[in-house]
Design a protein around this motif. Sequence first.
Motif, short mmCIF file in Angstrom:
data_model
loop_
_atom_site.label_atom_id
_atom_site.label_comp_id
_atom_site.label_asym_id
_atom_site.label_seq_id
_atom_site.Cartn_x
_atom_site.Cartn_y
_atom_site.Cartn_z
N VAL A 1 24.87 -30.24 -25.59
CA VAL A 1 24.77 -28.85 -25.14
C VAL A 1 23.31 -28.48 -24.90
O VAL A 1 22.98 -27.84 -23.89
CB VAL A 1 25.43 -27.90 -26.16
N LEU A 2 22.42 -28.86 -25.80
CA LEU A 2 21.01 -28.55 -25.62
C LEU A 2 20.44 -29.26 -24.39
O LEU A 2 19.62 -28.69 -23.65
CB LEU A 2 20.22 -28.93 -26.87
N THR A 3 20.86 -30.48 -24.15
CA THR A 3 20.39 -31.21 -22.97
C THR A 3 20.88 -30.53 -21.70
O THR A 3 20.10 -30.35 -20.74
CB THR A 3 20.88 -32.67 -23.01
N ALA A 4 22.14 -30.13 -21.69
CA ALA A 4 22.68 -29.45 -20.51
C ALA A 4 21.97 -28.12 -20.28
O ALA A 4 21.64 -27.76 -19.14
CB ALA A 4 24.18 -29.23 -20.67
N ALA A 5 21.70 -27.37 -21.36
CA ALA A 5 21.00 -26.09 -21.23
C ALA A 5 19.59 -26.30 -20.71
O ALA A 5 19.10 -25.51 -19.89
CB ALA A 5 20.99 -25.38 -22.58
N THR A 6 18.94 -27.34 -21.15
CA THR A 6 17.58 -27.63 -20.68
C THR A 6 17.58 -27.96 -19.20
O THR A 6 16.72 -27.49 -18.44
CB THR A 6 16.99 -28.80 -21.49
N TRP B 1 18.23 -24.76 -17.25
CA TRP B 1 17.02 -23.92 -17.28
C TRP B 1 15.96 -24.44 -16.32
O TRP B 1 15.34 -23.68 -15.58
CB TRP B 1 16.47 -23.86 -18.70
N ALA B 2 15.73 -25.76 -16.33
CA ALA B 2 14.71 -26.35 -15.46
C ALA B 2 15.07 -26.17 -13.99
O ALA B 2 14.22 -25.82 -13.17
CB ALA B 2 14.53 -27.83 -15.80
N ARG C 1 14.06 -23.24 -8.88
CA ARG C 1 14.57 -22.43 -7.77
C ARG C 1 13.86 -21.08 -7.70
O ARG C 1 13.51 -20.61 -6.61
CB ARG C 1 16.07 -22.24 -7.92
N VAL C 2 13.63 -20.46 -8.84
CA VAL C 2 12.94 -19.16 -8.85
C VAL C 2 11.50 -19.31 -8.39
O VAL C 2 11.00 -18.50 -7.60
CB VAL C 2 13.01 -18.53 -10.26
#
Length: 84
Positions: free
Chosen positions: A15-20, A23-24, A29-30
């Motif tokens: 889950v932490l890897t997917a969230a990272t 986020w990246a 994109r932003v």
Amino acid sequence: MFQNVSILQQAGVAVLTAATVVWAVGLVRVMRRDQVDVDVWRRSQALRALPAQSGPPRAEAVELTPDERAAFAGLVRQFGDGRP
């Protein structure tokens, strides 16, 4: 899977890897989307209040006395000889 690590710990790492990753990707994109706006803003916000510098400031242009010029010329000759 790792034998000494519980299922909850492995799920937490996933889950932490997917969230990272999410986020990246979102950050990239932003940053790309706003890059054009930032460039336009920077060009428009140039320091218009400051005049263009046409030469060295007066504080850096100091007239030397003849003794100071002679001492400076001696230093130039000393360093020009290649002596340490």
